[in-house]
Design an enzyme around this catalytic site. Sequence first.
Site, short mmCIF file in Angstrom:
data_model
loop_
_atom_site.label_atom_id
_atom_site.label_comp_id
_atom_site.label_asym_id
_atom_site.label_seq_id
_atom_site.Cartn_x
_atom_site.Cartn_y
_atom_site.Cartn_z
CE LYS A 45 4.94 0.10 1.12
NZ LYS A 45 3.56 -0.44 1.23
CB THR A 61 -6.05 -1.12 5.23
OG1 THR A 61 -5.40 -0.71 4.03
CG2 THR A 61 -5.06 -1.89 6.10
CG ASN A 98 -7.19 5.63 6.39
OD1 ASN A 98 -8.20 6.30 6.27
ND2 ASN A 98 -7.01 4.50 5.73
CE LYS A 106 -1.83 -1.14 -6.75
NZ LYS A 106 -1.34 0.01 -5.98
#
Length: 421
Positions: free
Chosen positions: A105, A189, A219, A69
């Site tokens: 990644k 996050t 963000n 992931k």
Amino acid sequence: MSQDNLLENALVRLDEAASHINIDADVIEKLKFARETMKVRLMIRMDDGSRKSFLAWRCRYDDTRGPTKGGIRYHPDATAEEVETLAFWMTFKCAVMNLPYGGGKGAIQVDPRKLSKAELERLSRAYIQAFAHILGPDRDIPAPDVYTNSMIMGWMADEYSQIVDQHSPAVITGKPLALGGSLGRDDATARGGYYLVRHLSGDLGLASDLRVAIQGFGNAGQHMARLFSADGHKITAVSDSEGAVQCNEGLNLASLFAAKAEGKSVVSTIGQHGHKPMTPAELVAADCDVLVPSAMENMVHEGNAESIKAKLIVELANGPLTAEADEILAKKGVIVLPDILANAGGVTVSYFEWVQNKQGYYWTLEEIHQRLQSIMEREGRAIWELSKEKNFSLRTGAYVHALLRLAQAIEAHGTQSDFIA
């Protein structure tokens, strides 16, 4: 970001963690190297009719605990070693949070700001065409990263579904809500880091009215500012790629959010609401209680760590502190909430999205926030207690915490002692 020793520096954390626990040498041998890294050159038709190629990578670092992931970033300075390093960090981040994933990644070496929307879509679909055979809901699951967003993830999920000839929303997370995305993913996050700080505030000895400086107002940085501000804390300095602004009485977040929404820099607000200019270097050394690096790797290093005045650093970015900076800050008594814990809210809510896609049943925002808070507090508390018990840093504690889980899975397949007479 493209330093030759990026992965080598990351592996220092593995060696440090391994020195504190008794694990088999097979574990270290397996985790020192990426399982699979693929490099391709994507060729797309530009709007002017010409063809242009872009380097791209996908790394599946380790899949012992489940499918890999990790995000896909678009950046002109992306390198293969950076991708492998980020995949290494994701391996440990997923283990820290006890998610059934390994680390992966991806990246394209491109400045997306120089592409039209149509060129960006063609490039994104070309990436999936090139890597479709190593992706999959149960093999490798991408997500957004630097300069990628939910629309790009929607394009990618659609392209994969066309290739495999079946609707496959679980192949990618961070999608738009209308395409199977999850509520709560936009601020996950930052929210994870915010829950962690709030949960440990008593242990950290934090005041009820904090002064916070945020390096990187993208963000994650914007959401962190919003969450901290809603609790009554002052955001006194922020920066982006074009500069930084400060206000000791607290920045006007509405004007900063408006500027970013219009595609402008935070420096466009200088002269308004008491906002004053400062350099990015001055932001790192800002007189504040909490410093939140939310930009790129190696932003705090041997050259500027000594100047830091913050009592607490919350790593929302991946790898924002070098190993040398860690040593300097430890001597200064600065506490660091490490990236593989502090910014793990993103991958945790991505996991929630994947689960919802597989079930075809979607949770409320309140359910997602509750589940995220529970996991952040559970793992944060475990790492805090481990670090206090063993008298090492929270970063080492996080790596030891993750390595114990990885070692258990790797050793379950057998080690040297199982194969000798």
